[in-house]
Write a protein that holds these residues in place. Structure first.
Motif, PDB file in Angstrom:
ATOM      1  N   GLU A  49       0.832  -1.209   0.000  1.00  0.00           N
ATOM      2  CA  GLU A  49       0.000   0.000   0.000  1.00  0.00           C
ATOM      3  C   GLU A  49       0.867   1.261   0.000  1.00  0.00           C
ATOM      4  O   GLU A  49       0.520   2.256  -0.637  1.00  0.00           O
ATOM      5  N   VAL A  50       1.979   1.218   0.705  1.00  0.00           N
ATOM      6  CA  VAL A  50       2.896   2.358   0.711  1.00  0.00           C
ATOM      7  C   VAL A  50       3.477   2.557  -0.685  1.00  0.00           C
ATOM      8  O   VAL A  50       3.571   3.682  -1.187  1.00  0.00           O
ATOM      9  N   PHE A  51       3.861   1.462  -1.301  1.00  0.00           N
ATOM     10  CA  PHE A  51       4.411   1.528  -2.648  1.00  0.00           C
ATOM     11  C   PHE A  51       3.370   2.076  -3.628  1.00  0.00           C
ATOM     12  O   PHE A  51       3.677   2.922  -4.478  1.00  0.00           O
ATOM     13  N   ALA A  52       2.136   1.605  -3.510  1.00  0.00           N
ATOM     14  CA  ALA A  52       1.071   2.061  -4.407  1.00  0.00           C
ATOM     15  C   ALA A  52       0.814   3.554  -4.249  1.00  0.00           C
ATOM     16  O   ALA A  52       0.517   4.244  -5.229  1.00  0.00           O
ATOM     17  N   ALA A  53       0.941   4.064  -3.044  1.00  0.00           N
ATOM     18  CA  ALA A  53       0.725   5.493  -2.825  1.00  0.00           C
ATOM     19  C   ALA A  53       1.763   6.316  -3.570  1.00  0.00           C
ATOM     20  O   ALA A  53       1.440   7.344  -4.177  1.00  0.00           O
ATOM     21  N   GLY A  54       3.008   5.867  -3.555  1.00  0.00           N
ATOM     22  CA  GLY A  54       4.045   6.567  -4.305  1.00  0.00           C
ATOM     23  C   GLY A  54       3.801   6.492  -5.797  1.00  0.00           C
ATOM     24  O   GLY A  54       3.995   7.468  -6.528  1.00  0.00           O
ATOM     25  N   MET A  55       3.353   5.337  -6.276  1.00  0.00           N
ATOM     26  CA  MET A  55       3.070   5.171  -7.692  1.00  0.00           C
ATOM     27  C   MET A  55       1.875   6.015  -8.118  1.00  0.00           C
ATOM     28  O   MET A  55       1.850   6.577  -9.216  1.00  0.00           O
ATOM     29  N   ALA A  56       0.883   6.118  -7.254  1.00  0.00           N
ATOM     30  CA  ALA A  56      -0.327   6.870  -7.590  1.00  0.00           C
ATOM     31  C   ALA A  56      -0.018   8.331  -7.864  1.00  0.00           C
ATOM     32  O   ALA A  56      -0.661   8.965  -8.710  1.00  0.00           O
ATOM     33  N   ALA A  57       0.966   8.873  -7.168  1.00  0.00           N
ATOM     34  CA  ALA A  57       1.324  10.274  -7.362  1.00  0.00           C
ATOM     35  C   ALA A  57       1.826  10.527  -8.770  1.00  0.00           C
ATOM     36  O   ALA A  57       1.669  11.629  -9.309  1.00  0.00           O
ATOM     37  N   ALA A  58       2.437   9.507  -9.385  1.00  0.00           N
ATOM     38  CA  ALA A  58       2.992   9.676 -10.728  1.00  0.00           C
ATOM     39  C   ALA A  58       2.079   9.146 -11.823  1.00  0.00           C
ATOM     40  O   ALA A  58       1.991   9.738 -12.900  1.00  0.00           O
ATOM     41  N   LEU A  59       1.399   8.029 -11.554  1.00  0.00           N
ATOM     42  CA  LEU A  59       0.642   7.353 -12.610  1.00  0.00           C
ATOM     43  C   LEU A  59      -0.870   7.380 -12.417  1.00  0.00           C
ATOM     44  O   LEU A  59      -1.609   6.941 -13.294  1.00  0.00           O
ATOM     45  N   GLY A  60      -1.319   7.872 -11.280  1.00  0.00           N
ATOM     46  CA  GLY A  60      -2.751   7.930 -11.022  1.00  0.00           C
ATOM     47  C   GLY A  60      -3.222   6.758 -10.184  1.00  0.00           C
ATOM     48  O   GLY A  60      -2.613   5.678 -10.200  1.00  0.00           O
ATOM     49  N   PRO A  61      -4.326   6.932  -9.447  1.00  0.00           N
ATOM     50  CA  PRO A  61      -4.786   5.898  -8.508  1.00  0.00           C
ATOM     51  C   PRO A  61      -5.254   4.616  -9.177  1.00  0.00           C
ATOM     52  O   PRO A  61      -5.075   3.531  -8.623  1.00  0.00           O
ATOM     53  N   ASP A  62      -5.854   4.699 -10.358  1.00  0.00           N
ATOM     54  CA  ASP A  62      -6.360   3.491 -11.007  1.00  0.00           C
ATOM     55  C   ASP A  62      -5.222   2.575 -11.446  1.00  0.00           C
ATOM     56  O   ASP A  62      -5.266   1.357 -11.236  1.00  0.00           O
ATOM     57  N   VAL A  63      -4.214   3.156 -12.073  1.00  0.00           N
ATOM     58  CA  VAL A  63      -3.056   2.366 -12.495  1.00  0.00           C
ATOM     59  C   VAL A  63      -2.350   1.790 -11.270  1.00  0.00           C
ATOM     60  O   VAL A  63      -1.989   0.602 -11.239  1.00  0.00           O
ATOM     61  N   ALA A  64      -2.164   2.613 -10.250  1.00  0.00           N
ATOM     62  CA  ALA A  64      -1.478   2.153  -9.040  1.00  0.00           C
ATOM     63  C   ALA A  64      -2.228   1.001  -8.393  1.00  0.00           C
ATOM     64  O   ALA A  64      -1.610   0.026  -7.934  1.00  0.00           O
ATOM     65  N   ALA A  65      -3.550   1.092  -8.363  1.00  0.00           N
ATOM     66  CA  ALA A  65      -4.343   0.020  -7.757  1.00  0.00           C
ATOM     67  C   ALA A  65      -4.208  -1.270  -8.553  1.00  0.00           C
ATOM     68  O   ALA A  65      -4.099  -2.365  -7.983  1.00  0.00           O
ATOM     69  N   GLY A  66      -4.207  -1.161  -9.877  1.00  0.00           N
ATOM     70  CA  GLY A  66      -4.063  -2.355 -10.707  1.00  0.00           C
ATOM     71  C   GLY A  66      -2.718  -3.018 -10.516  1.00  0.00           C
ATOM     72  O   GLY A  66      -2.630  -4.247 -10.373  1.00  0.00           O
ATOM     73  N   VAL A  67      -1.660  -2.231 -10.503  1.00  0.00           N
ATOM     74  CA  VAL A  67      -0.317  -2.786 -10.328  1.00  0.00           C
ATOM     75  C   VAL A  67      -0.152  -3.347  -8.923  1.00  0.00           C
ATOM     76  O   VAL A  67       0.451  -4.408  -8.726  1.00  0.00           O
ATOM     77  N   ALA A  68      -0.691  -2.656  -7.919  1.00  0.00           N
ATOM     78  CA  ALA A  68      -0.580  -3.133  -6.538  1.00  0.00           C
ATOM     79  C   ALA A  68      -1.209  -4.508  -6.378  1.00  0.00           C
ATOM     80  O   ALA A  68      -0.710  -5.340  -5.607  1.00  0.00           O
TER      81      ALA A  68
END
Length: 282
Positions: free
Chosen positions: A219-238
């Motif tokens: 979840e911490v990793f996804a939060a960092g990714m969401a800042a760059a790629l958006g929450p939907d992409v981050a959720a899918g990758v997470a």
């Protein structure tokens, strides 16, 4: 030979397009913005627009296919149908599909895996001669700001994979070399090939950078990714990392025999790390 490269404005498709240009091939690149590498004929198109896709396929004999970072099953299925229909109509002689990840053998509940499994089945069931290339985790992920900061500043490689889980890693340049080989090689149609180097654990990977490894919460990793790629992409990758940390621990440990069959040599993490100006230096 004219090669149509999907996602030519992105990291994976862009690496493929550049390698094909270097080989002297005629390359047409599809992206949503029309941005493509130098030497590539640009086509601004969305995979949902059959008319624009038909124009993009005019005169094309080979295709490098990657899907956008979208994980809605209906949308991904429609995109895949559109590409395959136009490829068949154009008489494409070889289509290479990169699902962007290794493919589990059964559904996982993670949309980023399951939508790509369905797309790969559709590709191989189509009348278009096709090869599926399944990469593991990309080394370029380690250059993302939320990973690089720890590596460059502290000598700590933080990544959302348990330290004991072995992972085969692959560079974008090696993906491009594999795609070129799959587009032009003989006796490959119908094959699904796992790519990557020899699997290594987190601490083994960190050692290639002279660093130490620390597994981080997904979840911490996804939060960092969401800042760059958006929450939907981050959720899918997470979702993929959660599965790999649980029932999918062996997904990236499978023998990556695809590189050998394609006749390419995979760059080691140590060699890749040596080329990064931001790597940790004591």
């Amino acid at each position: 030979m004219t090669v149509l490269v999907f996602g030519a404005g992105g990291a994976q498709g862009g690496a493929v397009a550049r390698r094909l240009v270097e080989e002297g091939l005629a390359v047409r690149g599809v992206s949503r913005t029309g941005a493509v590498p130098e030497g590539v004929e640009p086509v601004r198109a969305d995979l949902g627009d059959r008319g624009r896709l038909r124009e993009a396929f005019a005169g094309v004999t080979r295709v490098s296919m990657v899907l956008p970072l979208e994980y809605d099953p209906g949308r991904v299925a429609a995109y895949t149908r559109n590409v395959l229909a136009e490829a068949a109509a154009a008489g494409v002689a070889r289509l290479v599909f990169n699902p962007g990840n290794r493919l589990p053998r059964a559904d996982t509940g993670a949309a980023a895996f399951d939508t790509r499994r369905a797309a790969a089945r559709a590709v191989l069931d189509s009348p278009v001669p096709a090869v599926v290339l399944c990469p593991p985790i990309y080394l370029e992920n380690l250059a993302a700001p939320w990973v690089r900061r720890g590596l460059a500043g502290e000598g700590v490689l933080r990544y959302p994979v348990p330290a004991s889980v072995p992972v085969a890693w692959l560079s974008h340049a090696d993906l491009a070399a594999a795609t070129l080989a799959a587009l032009t090689g003989d006796d490959l149609a119908g094959a699904t090939l796992d790519l990557g180097g020899e699997p290594m654990t987190g601490p083994e990977l960190a050692a290639a950078f002279g660093a130490r490894y620390k597994a981080v919460d997904v979840e911490v990793f996804a939060a960092g990714m969401a800042a760059a790629l958006g929450p939907d992409v981050a959720a899918g990758v997470a979702g993929t990392y959660r599965w790999v940390a649980g029932p999918g621990r062996e997904l990236y440990a499978a023998s990556p025999g695809g590189a050998k069959r394609l006749g390419i040599e995979v760059t080691s993490p140590a060699d890749w790390a040596a080329g990064q100006a931001w790597r940790w230096q004591r």
